[in-house]
Write an enzyme that holds these catalytic residues in place. Structure first.
Site, PDB file in Angstrom:
ATOM      1  N   ILE A 291      61.171  27.077  12.296  1.00 58.00           N
ATOM      2  CA  ILE A 291      61.388  25.776  11.649  1.00 58.00           C
ATOM      3  C   ILE A 291      62.754  25.194  12.030  1.00 58.00           C
ATOM      4  CG2 ILE A 291      61.455  24.538   9.430  1.00 58.00           C
ATOM      5  CD1 ILE A 291      58.705  25.781  10.043  1.00 58.00           C
TER       6      ILE A 291
ATOM      7  N   ARG B 160      67.977  18.562  11.857  1.00 55.19           N
ATOM      8  CA  ARG B 160      67.193  17.984  10.765  1.00 55.19           C
ATOM      9  C   ARG B 160      67.118  16.447  10.812  1.00 55.19           C
ATOM     10  NH1 ARG B 160      68.634  21.133   5.332  1.00 55.19           N
ATOM     11  NH2 ARG B 160      66.460  20.674   4.860  1.00 55.19           N
TER      12      ARG B 160
ATOM     13  N   ASP C 180      62.755  29.521   4.218  1.00 59.44           N
ATOM     14  CA  ASP C 180      63.811  29.733   3.222  1.00 59.44           C
ATOM     15  C   ASP C 180      63.899  31.189   2.762  1.00 59.44           C
ATOM     16  OD1 ASP C 180      64.360  27.066   3.450  1.00 59.44           O
ATOM     17  OD2 ASP C 180      63.249  26.468   1.659  1.00 59.44           O
TER      18      ASP C 180
ATOM     19  N   LYS D 299      64.246  24.076  -7.359  1.00 61.87           N
ATOM     20  CA  LYS D 299      65.278  23.128  -6.936  1.00 61.87           C
ATOM     21  C   LYS D 299      64.687  21.999  -6.084  1.00 61.87           C
ATOM     22  CE  LYS D 299      67.549  24.052  -3.098  1.00 61.87           C
ATOM     23  NZ  LYS D 299      67.889  23.276  -1.908  1.00 61.87           N
ATOM     24  N   ASN D 300      63.953  22.367  -5.029  1.00 66.99           N
ATOM     25  CA  ASN D 300      63.493  21.354  -4.076  1.00 66.99           C
ATOM     26  C   ASN D 300      62.469  20.403  -4.677  1.00 66.99           C
ATOM     27  OD1 ASN D 300      65.258  22.256  -2.193  1.00 66.99           O
ATOM     28  ND2 ASN D 300      63.772  23.502  -1.060  1.00 66.99           N
TER      29      ASN D 300
ATOM     30  N   ARG E 157      74.057  26.114  -5.108  1.00 67.03           N
ATOM     31  CA  ARG E 157      73.153  24.969  -4.919  1.00 67.03           C
ATOM     32  C   ARG E 157      71.725  25.339  -5.300  1.00 67.03           C
ATOM     33  NH1 ARG E 157      74.173  21.930   0.674  1.00 67.03           N
ATOM     34  NH2 ARG E 157      72.603  20.694  -0.385  1.00 67.03           N
TER      35      ARG E 157
ATOM     36  N   ARG F  34      70.764  16.570   1.297  1.00 68.92           N
ATOM     37  CA  ARG F  34      69.735  15.987   2.151  1.00 68.92           C
ATOM     38  C   ARG F  34      68.613  15.331   1.354  1.00 68.92           C
ATOM     39  NH1 ARG F  34      67.840  16.106   7.203  1.00 68.92           N
ATOM     40  NH2 ARG F  34      65.584  16.051   7.419  1.00 68.92           N
TER      41      ARG F  34
ATOM     42  N   CYS G 262      73.047  19.662   9.539  1.00 68.10           N
ATOM     43  CA  CYS G 262      73.548  20.679   8.627  1.00 68.10           C
ATOM     44  C   CYS G 262      73.602  21.991   9.382  1.00 68.10           C
ATOM     45  CB  CYS G 262      72.737  20.708   7.334  1.00 68.10           C
ATOM     46  SG  CYS G 262      71.268  21.665   7.397  1.00 68.10           S
TER      47      CYS G 262
HETATM   48  N1  EPU Z   1      61.718  17.484  11.455  1.00 69.65           N
HETATM   49  C1  EPU Z   1      61.653  16.703  12.591  1.00 69.65           C
HETATM   50  N2  EPU Z   1      61.624  15.348  12.442  1.00 69.65           N
HETATM   51  C2  EPU Z   1      61.650  14.757  11.229  1.00 69.65           C
HETATM   52  C3  EPU Z   1      61.702  15.555  10.063  1.00 69.65           C
HETATM   53  C4  EPU Z   1      61.735  16.933  10.210  1.00 69.65           C
HETATM   54  O1  EPU Z   1      61.635  17.212  13.697  1.00 69.65           O
HETATM   55  O2  EPU Z   1      61.637  13.530  11.186  1.00 69.65           O
HETATM   56  C5  EPU Z   1      61.785  18.943  11.596  1.00 69.65           C
HETATM   57  C6  EPU Z   1      63.109  19.492  11.064  1.00 69.65           C
HETATM   58  O3  EPU Z   1      64.156  19.361  12.001  1.00 69.65           O
HETATM   59  C7  EPU Z   1      62.764  20.918  10.788  1.00 69.65           C
HETATM   60  C8  EPU Z   1      61.293  20.832  10.355  1.00 69.65           C
HETATM   61  O4  EPU Z   1      60.816  19.567  10.807  1.00 69.65           O
HETATM   62  O5  EPU Z   1      62.849  21.649  11.965  1.00 69.65           O
HETATM   63  C9  EPU Z   1      61.060  20.946   8.862  1.00 69.65           C
HETATM   64  O6  EPU Z   1      61.817  19.963   8.210  1.00 69.65           O
HETATM   65  P1  EPU Z   1      61.365  19.271   6.859  1.00 69.65           P
HETATM   66  O7  EPU Z   1      61.555  17.816   7.013  1.00 69.65           O
HETATM   67  O8  EPU Z   1      60.019  19.788   6.468  1.00 69.65           O
HETATM   68  O9  EPU Z   1      62.433  19.862   5.852  1.00 69.65           O
HETATM   69  P2  EPU Z   1      63.138  19.091   4.652  1.00 69.65           P
HETATM   70  O10 EPU Z   1      62.173  18.256   3.948  1.00 69.65           O
HETATM   71  O11 EPU Z   1      64.377  18.462   5.139  1.00 69.65           O
HETATM   72  C10 EPU Z   1      62.666  20.913   2.833  1.00 69.65           C
HETATM   73  C11 EPU Z   1      63.500  21.779   1.948  1.00 69.65           C
HETATM   74  C12 EPU Z   1      64.174  22.847   2.772  1.00 69.65           C
HETATM   75  C13 EPU Z   1      63.096  23.673   3.489  1.00 69.65           C
HETATM   76  C14 EPU Z   1      62.211  22.737   4.334  1.00 69.65           C
HETATM   77  C15 EPU Z   1      61.057  23.451   5.000  1.00 69.65           C
HETATM   78  C16 EPU Z   1      64.163  20.148   0.294  1.00 69.65           C
HETATM   79  C17 EPU Z   1      65.243  19.399  -0.365  1.00 69.65           C
HETATM   80  N3  EPU Z   1      64.513  20.955   1.295  1.00 69.65           N
HETATM   81  O12 EPU Z   1      63.571  20.324   3.755  1.00 69.65           O
HETATM   82  O13 EPU Z   1      64.862  23.695   1.869  1.00 69.65           O
HETATM   83  O14 EPU Z   1      63.705  24.600   4.350  1.00 69.65           O
HETATM   84  O15 EPU Z   1      61.669  21.702   3.496  1.00 69.65           O
HETATM   85  O16 EPU Z   1      60.279  24.101   4.059  1.00 69.65           O
HETATM   86  O17 EPU Z   1      63.025  20.046  -0.110  1.00 69.65           O
HETATM   87  C18 EPU Z   1      66.475  25.280   1.205  1.00 69.65           C
HETATM   88  O18 EPU Z   1      66.050  25.152   0.048  1.00 69.65           O
HETATM   89  O19 EPU Z   1      67.285  26.185   1.546  1.00 69.65           O
HETATM   90  C19 EPU Z   1      66.036  24.327   2.234  1.00 69.65           C
HETATM   91  C20 EPU Z   1      66.682  24.142   3.373  1.00 69.65           C
END
Ligand code: EPU
Length: 432
Positions: A341, A133, A319, A34-35, A411, A104, A128
């Protein structure tokens, strides 16, 4: 079969009725990630030519991304698990709030919209259930590439200064290895003038998948999958055909379905290296794993408690924290699970407690005392992975559980009840 009486409001919600205690056998089939698929779809915005993606899972999040791309003028055709995307005439650089809100990954499209159109106006995805995030790193990265970016009234507006100008290659050190920020910057830098370097980049397989797709479209990216990614900007990308990687989180969830029901099962197809941290923990808690070609056969023994701390890849994935906790709730001994995380990803604890799990929370740590059995209850999956944890617990709990929160489950898990049923699980969907 004993049936826990659900409160009346739960009976009115769509739910999975799961009759626990049946062992599973056979093979659980893993879908495309998915991601990865979500972000790969947004890469279609970087070229006027057709992008064909295979192995795209049929999920509500993919429907959401399709709607967002259509709102920008992308022509989308879906046949089974193949999606054709053609962004020859983009009509908008402004995906609407009601579509972006709640998905997101759609925010990450800001990088490709900006690189292609020189302008993008994308609503902030908002908080969320699992944490705030922020998207600070995404915005910092775009600014480093020369974009002017402002955030007002909940909307991020980014523009490349100068008529017909391109973004400019730059060196960016991320404050944290954010998956989405790395992907956003990667897509933007692909069409920038000159070379960009992302340091402290996310190393998740989905980032590597995006870089592989972009390279297949004519980009020049090296180092993805490691902490430093180098992108030599190119003037244009072309179309291609590409197959999305396998969903390592779905695969992990299925291995846990076998472990929690103490069943021998094969999970395939998988890329075992994407699951190393998870496989290690499964072995540590008493499972035997046999890796053969593209599958993993798991034979659970007596499950013992283990300690887990979530980390960015290649560490243990957040996850799978909730699904693994469901297993450890049934282990012998104590487990200590620390979530590093997200600040609010422990909401499944209260639901597992309703099924008889003995779990205490101290800050971001859960102390799980394994119990001999769980008992069925009406429970709610408060986010995607919490919902998966509830399904796992339901598979083993004594009696019939009603798992709601299917809007979350759908999802990320394509046809989960059919897949589990084919292996002997007893569950059905109720849509009151
Ligand atoms: N973070 C910051 N500042 C930023 C960006 C992120 O502090 O500017 C923090 C976030 O708050 C969080 C951590 O960094 O605590 C990780 O966030 P990241 O940006 O890596 O996550 P994401 O890209 O929003 C993706 C997956 C998530 C998965 C995370 C971590 C997608 C669409 N989503 O999210 O998937 O948990 O990476 O591996 O790719 C899920 O599938 O259930 C899911 C939540």
């Amino acid at each position: 079969m004993t049936t826990a009486a659900p409160p009346s409001q739960d009976i009115l919600k769509p739910h999975l009725a799961i009759d626990g205690g049946h062992s599973l056998q056979g093979e659980l089939k893993v879908s495309g990630a998915k991601n990865s698929a979500l972000v790969l779809m947004t890469a279609s915005l970087l070229t006027a030519e057709r992008l064909t993606l295979h192995n795209v899972p049929p999920l509500t999040d993919i429907d959401g991304m399709e709607n967002i791309l259509v709102s920008l003028g992308v022509k989308v055709h879906r046949r089974s698990e193949t999606v054709e995307l053609e962004a020859s005439h983009l009509t908008s650089a402004e995906p609407p709030y009601d579509l972006v809100n709640g998905l997101r990954a759609s925010f990450f499209a800001i990088g490709s919209i900006l690189a292609r159109m020189g302008y993008a106006k994308v609503p902030l995805p908002g908080g969320c259930r699992i944490g705030a995030r922020p998207v600070v790193e995404h915005i910092r990265g775009l600014k480093a590439l020369g974009a002017s970016v402002s955030v007002e009234h909940g909307v991020v507006t980014a523009a490349v200064p100068g008529e017909g100008k391109r973004l400019k290659g730059a060196s960016i050190v991320l404050d944290c290895p954010s998956v989405g920020a790395t992907e956003t910057i990667l897509m933007a830098a692909t069409l920038a003038e000159g070379t960009s370097v992302i340091e402290n980049a996310a190393q998740e397989p989905e980032v590597q998948d995006l870089a592989n797709l972009l390279n297949a479209m004519g980009a020049r990216i090296t180092g993805a999958g490691g902490p430093t990614i180098t992108i030599h900007g190119v003037e244009a990308l072309h179309g291609c055909e590409y197959s999305v990687i396998l969903d390592r989180i779905e695969a992990g969830t299925f291995l846990l379905a076998a472990a929690i029901t103490r069943s021998r099962l094969r999970v395939a197809p998988v890329v075992p290296e994407h699951l190393n941290a998870v496989l290690q923990k499964l072995r540590d808690c008493g499972c035997e794993l046999e890796i053969d070609g593209d599958g993993i056969t798991i034979t659970p023994g007596t499950i013992k408690g283990v300690d887990i701390t979530t980390q960015p890849f290649p560490g243990f994935p957040t996850d799978l924290q909730a699904p693994f906790m469901a297993l450890l709730a049934t282990a012998s001994g104590t487990s200590v699970i620390t979530e590093k995380i997200y600040e609010n990803r422990m909401q499944h604890v209260a639901e597992l407690q309703r099924m008889g799990a003995a779990i205490r929370i101290q800050g971001s740590t859960a102390i799980v005392e394994g119990v001999p059995s769980l008992s069925a209850a009406p429970v709610n999956g408060t986010d995607l992975r919490a919902a998966a944890a509830m399904v796992l617990a339901g598979l083993v709990a004594r009696g019939s559980s009603q798992v709601s929160g299917l809007n979350h489950l759908d999802r990320g898990y394509a046809g989960i009840e059919a897949k589990l049923r084919a292996c002997g699980a007893v569950l059905e969907r109720h849509l009151p």
